[in-house]
Scaffold this motif. Sequence first.
Motif, short mmCIF file in Angstrom:
data_model
loop_
_atom_site.label_atom_id
_atom_site.label_comp_id
_atom_site.label_asym_id
_atom_site.label_seq_id
_atom_site.Cartn_x
_atom_site.Cartn_y
_atom_site.Cartn_z
N ILE A 112 -64.72 45.44 40.60
CA ILE A 112 -63.62 44.87 41.49
C ILE A 112 -64.36 43.51 42.13
CG2 ILE A 112 -62.98 45.55 43.87
CD1 ILE A 112 -62.00 47.36 41.55
N ARG A 113 -63.49 42.61 42.13
CA ARG A 113 -63.63 41.29 42.52
C ARG A 113 -63.69 40.78 44.08
NH1 ARG A 113 -59.73 37.20 39.79
NH2 ARG A 113 -58.30 38.99 40.97
N SER A 114 -62.65 41.77 44.92
CA SER A 114 -62.48 41.35 46.26
C SER A 114 -63.59 42.26 47.09
CB SER A 114 -61.25 41.59 46.57
OG SER A 114 -60.98 41.76 47.81
N LEU A 115 -64.58 41.48 47.80
CA LEU A 115 -65.20 41.92 48.91
C LEU A 115 -64.44 42.76 49.90
CD1 LEU A 115 -67.59 39.06 48.93
CD2 LEU A 115 -67.95 41.24 47.74
N ASN A 116 -63.45 42.27 50.30
CA ASN A 116 -62.48 42.90 51.35
C ASN A 116 -62.23 44.29 50.64
OD1 ASN A 116 -62.76 41.19 53.36
ND2 ASN A 116 -61.43 39.71 52.33
N ASN A 117 -61.66 44.37 49.54
CA ASN A 117 -61.35 45.54 48.95
C ASN A 117 -62.46 46.73 48.98
OD1 ASN A 117 -58.60 45.14 48.53
ND2 ASN A 117 -59.03 44.13 46.46
N ILE A 118 -63.60 46.17 48.65
CA ILE A 118 -64.75 47.10 48.60
C ILE A 118 -64.90 47.63 49.83
CG2 ILE A 118 -67.41 47.30 47.97
CD1 ILE A 118 -66.77 44.74 46.02
N GLY A 119 -64.84 46.73 50.92
CA GLY A 119 -65.26 47.22 52.08
C GLY A 119 -64.22 48.24 52.54
N SER A 120 -62.75 48.03 52.22
CA SER A 120 -61.80 48.86 52.77
C SER A 120 -61.82 50.32 51.78
CB SER A 120 -60.54 48.49 52.19
OG SER A 120 -60.05 47.33 52.94
N ALA A 140 -69.64 43.90 43.85
CA ALA A 140 -70.55 43.41 44.99
C ALA A 140 -71.03 44.65 45.61
CB ALA A 140 -69.92 42.33 45.65
N THR A 141 -72.30 44.65 46.04
CA THR A 141 -72.74 45.56 46.70
C THR A 141 -73.40 45.19 48.33
OG1 THR A 141 -75.06 44.96 46.11
CG2 THR A 141 -73.90 46.46 44.75
N PRO A 142 -73.08 46.11 49.21
CA PRO A 142 -73.68 45.87 50.60
C PRO A 142 -75.17 45.56 50.40
CG PRO A 142 -72.43 47.87 50.57
CD PRO A 142 -72.85 47.40 49.00
N PRO A 143 -75.63 44.94 51.39
CA PRO A 143 -75.21 44.43 52.40
C PRO A 143 -74.37 42.85 52.15
CG PRO A 143 -77.22 43.81 52.85
CD PRO A 143 -77.17 44.56 51.56
N HIS A 144 -73.24 42.56 52.65
CA HIS A 144 -72.57 41.29 52.51
C HIS A 144 -71.46 40.90 53.52
CE1 HIS A 144 -70.13 38.14 51.10
NE2 HIS A 144 -71.00 38.06 49.96
N THR A 195 -70.45 51.37 55.25
CA THR A 195 -71.58 51.33 54.37
C THR A 195 -72.86 51.71 54.75
OG1 THR A 195 -72.26 48.98 55.14
CG2 THR A 195 -70.65 49.05 53.41
N GLU A 196 -72.94 52.35 56.06
CA GLU A 196 -74.06 52.94 56.52
C GLU A 196 -73.86 54.35 56.58
OE1 GLU A 196 -76.87 50.99 56.91
OE2 GLU A 196 -75.57 49.53 56.51
N THR A 197 -72.62 54.97 56.20
CA THR A 197 -72.58 56.32 56.37
C THR A 197 -72.32 57.12 54.97
OG1 THR A 197 -69.99 55.98 56.67
CG2 THR A 197 -71.47 56.52 58.72
N VAL A 198 -71.56 56.38 53.92
CA VAL A 198 -71.25 56.70 52.75
C VAL A 198 -72.14 56.37 51.76
CG1 VAL A 198 -69.44 56.55 50.96
CG2 VAL A 198 -68.66 56.56 53.12
N ASP A 199 -72.71 57.37 50.79
CA ASP A 199 -73.73 56.91 49.86
C ASP A 199 -73.03 56.30 48.98
OD1 ASP A 199 -75.51 58.55 51.44
OD2 ASP A 199 -75.07 60.46 50.04
N TRP A 200 -73.90 55.28 48.56
CA TRP A 200 -73.27 54.58 47.32
C TRP A 200 -74.49 53.99 46.54
CZ3 TRP A 200 -75.09 49.73 46.71
CH2 TRP A 200 -76.00 49.01 47.87
N GLU A 201 -74.12 53.84 45.19
CA GLU A 201 -75.28 53.15 44.19
C GLU A 201 -74.43 52.18 43.34
OE1 GLU A 201 -77.58 55.31 40.45
OE2 GLU A 201 -76.84 56.73 42.12
#
Length: 181
Positions: free
Chosen positions: A32-40, A60-64, A75-81
């Motif tokens: 995924i290219r769009s950082l806004n899409n990732i955040g959504s 891309a990955t947080p933090p951004h 990004t602080e609640t949902v587990d991600w890797e």
Amino acid sequence: MRKLKNSELDRLSVEDFKHSKKTPIIIVLDNIRSLNNIGSVFRTSDAFLVEKIYLCGITATPPHKDIHKTALGSTETVDWEYVENTIELVEKLKAENCKVLSVEQAENAVMLDQFTPEVNTKYALVFGNEVKGVSQKVVNTSDNVIEIPQYGTKHSLNISVSCGVVVWDVFSKLKGLNVEN
């Protein structure tokens, strides 16, 4: 009708969210290219207690700051890797008895409105690049493909919209099967 105040929404604290029973859904973002899409996608995942998000390839990955702008703290609640290779991740998830479903327009895809989740099954939903979609190799490796029925002229949805539609649909169907969340 009166709009509810934020204080009336019975929101979970970050700690309560971390300890709550999650919906047996994993999100895989394939390049995924769009950082806004990732955040959504993070916000949608928080809303429906998604178990985990995997960020693959160029995603891309947080933090951004641009992810944070739309994620609003999720990004602080949902587990991600982060996992570089989507194919290797899909194979690993399948080996762990997770059903991997690419969300794509493909031959023999199951239309979302016809999809019925199975009880006691964890699902990994793969969402693809904004231009090229889910890679063909990932589609080939998936257990199945889910397609969102579309009836207009475009037959294309933004990836964050697609994620919201599919996650809500699968979440609702799992709730209907009395799967505890």
